[in-house]
Design a protein around this motif. Structure first.
Motif, PDB file in Angstrom:
ATOM      1  N   THR A 153      44.443 -14.348  40.600  1.00 31.65           N
ATOM      2  CA  THR A 153      44.820 -14.770  39.240  1.00 31.65           C
ATOM      3  C   THR A 153      45.674 -13.642  38.666  1.00 31.65           C
ATOM      4  O   THR A 153      45.801 -12.577  39.281  1.00 31.65           O
ATOM      5  CB  THR A 153      43.611 -15.044  38.292  1.00 31.65           C
ATOM      6  OG1 THR A 153      43.189 -13.817  37.701  1.00 31.65           O
ATOM      7  CG2 THR A 153      42.452 -15.748  38.987  1.00 31.65           C
ATOM      8  N   VAL A 212      42.615 -10.506  37.668  1.00 35.02           N
ATOM      9  CA  VAL A 212      41.999  -9.919  38.867  1.00 35.02           C
ATOM     10  C   VAL A 212      41.747 -11.085  39.829  1.00 35.02           C
ATOM     11  O   VAL A 212      41.868 -12.242  39.439  1.00 35.02           O
ATOM     12  CB  VAL A 212      40.653  -9.207  38.527  1.00 35.02           C
ATOM     13  CG1 VAL A 212      40.860  -8.089  37.505  1.00 35.02           C
ATOM     14  CG2 VAL A 212      39.589 -10.192  38.017  1.00 35.02           C
ATOM     15  N   ARG A 246      25.157 -11.211  42.528  1.00 36.76           N
ATOM     16  CA  ARG A 246      25.207 -11.191  41.049  1.00 36.76           C
ATOM     17  C   ARG A 246      23.899 -11.709  40.464  1.00 36.76           C
ATOM     18  O   ARG A 246      23.351 -12.700  40.960  1.00 36.76           O
ATOM     19  CB  ARG A 246      26.364 -12.100  40.607  1.00 36.76           C
ATOM     20  CG  ARG A 246      26.596 -12.215  39.096  1.00 36.76           C
ATOM     21  CD  ARG A 246      27.747 -13.197  38.901  1.00 36.76           C
ATOM     22  NE  ARG A 246      28.127 -13.483  37.558  1.00 36.76           N
ATOM     23  CZ  ARG A 246      29.203 -12.974  36.956  1.00 36.76           C
ATOM     24  NH1 ARG A 246      29.950 -12.083  37.560  1.00 36.76           N
ATOM     25  NH2 ARG A 246      29.527 -13.355  35.740  1.00 36.76           N
ATOM     26  N   LEU A 258      29.274 -17.840  34.852  1.00 34.20           N
ATOM     27  CA  LEU A 258      30.590 -17.807  35.490  1.00 34.20           C
ATOM     28  C   LEU A 258      31.645 -18.404  34.562  1.00 34.20           C
ATOM     29  O   LEU A 258      31.326 -19.264  33.732  1.00 34.20           O
ATOM     30  CB  LEU A 258      30.535 -18.629  36.784  1.00 34.20           C
ATOM     31  CG  LEU A 258      29.381 -18.285  37.735  1.00 34.20           C
ATOM     32  CD1 LEU A 258      29.390 -19.244  38.929  1.00 34.20           C
ATOM     33  CD2 LEU A 258      29.488 -16.839  38.207  1.00 34.20           C
ATOM     34  N   ILE A 259      32.887 -17.983  34.720  1.00 39.29           N
ATOM     35  CA  ILE A 259      33.995 -18.587  33.967  1.00 39.29           C
ATOM     36  C   ILE A 259      34.524 -19.775  34.779  1.00 39.29           C
ATOM     37  O   ILE A 259      34.675 -19.682  35.990  1.00 39.29           O
ATOM     38  CB  ILE A 259      35.121 -17.551  33.734  1.00 39.29           C
ATOM     39  CG1 ILE A 259      34.620 -16.439  32.805  1.00 39.29           C
ATOM     40  CG2 ILE A 259      36.363 -18.227  33.149  1.00 39.29           C
ATOM     41  CD1 ILE A 259      35.618 -15.307  32.584  1.00 39.29           C
ATOM     42  N   THR A 309      26.191 -22.762  26.824  1.00 39.01           N
ATOM     43  CA  THR A 309      27.628 -22.674  26.542  1.00 39.01           C
ATOM     44  C   THR A 309      28.376 -22.497  27.864  1.00 39.01           C
ATOM     45  O   THR A 309      27.785 -22.130  28.876  1.00 39.01           O
ATOM     46  CB  THR A 309      27.938 -21.468  25.626  1.00 39.01           C
ATOM     47  OG1 THR A 309      27.429 -20.278  26.241  1.00 39.01           O
ATOM     48  CG2 THR A 309      27.318 -21.636  24.250  1.00 39.01           C
ATOM     49  N   ALA A 326      32.154 -20.931  29.539  1.00 38.74           N
ATOM     50  CA  ALA A 326      33.375 -20.143  29.345  1.00 38.74           C
ATOM     51  C   ALA A 326      34.491 -20.799  30.159  1.00 38.74           C
ATOM     52  O   ALA A 326      34.315 -21.073  31.341  1.00 38.74           O
ATOM     53  CB  ALA A 326      33.142 -18.702  29.813  1.00 38.74           C
ATOM     54  N   PRO A 365      33.951 -15.896  39.177  1.00 41.37           N
ATOM     55  CA  PRO A 365      33.800 -14.539  38.649  1.00 41.37           C
ATOM     56  C   PRO A 365      34.774 -13.637  39.406  1.00 41.37           C
ATOM     57  O   PRO A 365      35.387 -14.080  40.382  1.00 41.37           O
ATOM     58  CB  PRO A 365      32.362 -14.189  39.025  1.00 41.37           C
ATOM     59  CG  PRO A 365      32.112 -14.957  40.290  1.00 41.37           C
ATOM     60  CD  PRO A 365      32.934 -16.224  40.193  1.00 41.37           C
ATOM     61  N   VAL A 387      37.527 -12.399  26.544  1.00 30.88           N
ATOM     62  CA  VAL A 387      36.540 -13.479  26.354  1.00 30.88           C
ATOM     63  C   VAL A 387      36.259 -13.627  24.858  1.00 30.88           C
ATOM     64  O   VAL A 387      35.885 -12.662  24.185  1.00 30.88           O
ATOM     65  CB  VAL A 387      35.215 -13.186  27.112  1.00 30.88           C
ATOM     66  CG1 VAL A 387      34.200 -14.314  26.862  1.00 30.88           C
ATOM     67  CG2 VAL A 387      35.463 -13.030  28.614  1.00 30.88           C
TER      68      VAL A 387
END
Ligand code: TXA
Ligand code: MG
Length: 343
Positions: free
Chosen positions: A36, A39, A61, A67-68, A120, A122, A145, A186
């Motif tokens: 990306t 990173v 993790r 996670l996004i 929620t 992300a 991630p 974020v």
């Protein structure tokens, strides 16, 4: 152990076959490291709970760190979020595709395995052409991630990903160096006023043009007490940690030089080009003084170099940055576990 395939993709037209193969693996629920603009990310189908669990396992993790989810078009957010406020569309219009992640209430389509058990989600639309093309081709939102082992610095080139994840993922897509070098900004829209949970290349000043009341979360520049629930689960982990003990030092270049001279001979120094610490010192450079973009671009590679050079104690010069400099400061503070000296 997984067999890891390496794809080299530099041109989305010429390398179409490799893109097709990587997209197919993602459709099959496999783990594919993707480039990306910020990173590299460790990607898998965000709607598949088993794929998300495999991401956590591959990185080591903690399972409560969400996670996004990466998308290719703003419209893709509709199935991921329970509600999209007007400000969401204004922010998306202005900063997507690009290094901004928005936290929203999640829809039922997103499994709790992807969000670390919270309600929620992300969401981010990366601008890297290879990332967007892969998302389009596999037709799935991708949980991703940063593609490092949990606790080590985020990867900004394919070699970093190979060092950390070879044998733990199904494929690594090599598309060269990441342009930005630090992870996305974020922003949570689930709080009033909205907050920046992690600073990045989209800056506080830019965000204020659309969200005049946005604030930096208190966890951005100070440590979160272990007993309190942080606004972003990622804040409570040490993160970006090289093996060396890093101590941040703020002061002018002259004071920094004098300070370093009085330290033990074998200490390491993390400094900026032009700092001119003595040649007898073991130093690693991260970017140029006054040029925060270059600092962001080089920071994580520099942190990895400290370890490969086997440094045990490192004094790092930190300048008080604005703009993307805030992201650099935030990452350095975490690398140093908040240990700092002001000259
Ligand atoms: O630039 C980036 O954002 C990269 C690339 C690959 O897109 N990704 C990245 O992901 O940095 P990761 O997982 O290393 O960092 C995500 C951060 C973590 O600190 C996590 O706690 C926070 O975002 N986060 C994710 N979902 C969240 C949520 N629902 N609420 C609050 N914080 C969240
Ligand atoms: Mg990360």
């Amino acid at each position: 152990m997984r067999d890891t395939v390496i794809f080299k993709i530099h041109d989305i037209d010429k390398d179409s076959d490799q893109l097709a193969a990587a997209a197919e693996m993602l459709r099959e629920g496999k783990l594919v490291v993707i480039p990306t603009e910020t990173v590299y990310g460790l990607a898998a189908n965000a709607l598949d709970p088993n794929a998300s669990k495999a991401i956590y396992a591959a990185k080591g993790r903690p399972s409560d760190n969400p996670l996004i989810v990466h998308i290719a078009e703003t419209e893709d957010a509709r199935r991921l979020a329970a509600a999209l406020p007007d400000k969401f569309f204004e922010l998306a219009e202005r900063f997507w595709p690009g290094p901004m992640t928005l936290v929203l209430p999640k829809s039922d389509a997103v499994p709790l395995e992807t969000t670390g058990g919270i309600s929620t989600v992300a969401i981010r639309m990366p601008s890297h052409p290879v990332a967007r093309e892969l998302i389009r081709r596999c037709g799935l939102p991708l949980a991703a991630p940063s593609a490092n082992l949990s606790g080590s610095p985020s990867p900004t080139c394919a070699e970093h990903c190979i060092d950390d994840l070879f044998g733990r993922v199904d494929a690594i897509v090599d598309a060269g160096d990441c342009e930005v070098g630090v992870e996305s900004t974020v922003v949570t829209l689930c709080e009033s006023p909205p907050k920046i949970l992690r600073p990045g290349a989209v800056t506080l000043a830019q965000l204020r043009e659309i969200l005049p009341d946005i604030e930096l979360d208190s966890g951005v520049f100070s440590s979160v007490a272990p007993e309190t629930a942080p606004a972003s689960p990622g804040m409570k982990y040490k993160h970006y940690a090289p093996k060396a003990r890093v101590i941040l030092v703020s002061g002018t270049p002259e004071r920094f030089r004098e300070f370093v001279e009085t330290r033990e001979r074998d200490c390491g120094v993390l400094c900026l080009a032009g700092d001119d610490v003595g040649l007898d010192r073991r130093s690693v450079i991260y970017g140029k003084a006054g040029d925060e973009k270059s600092q962001a671009h080089e920071l994580f590679g520099a942190l990895r170099k400290l370890d490969s050079a086997g440094m045990t104690v490192v004094y790092a010069r930190i300048s008080d940055g604005s703009g993307i400099g805030q992201a650099v400061k935030n990452r350095l503070l975490r690398a140093a576990a908040f240990e700092q000296i002001t000259l």
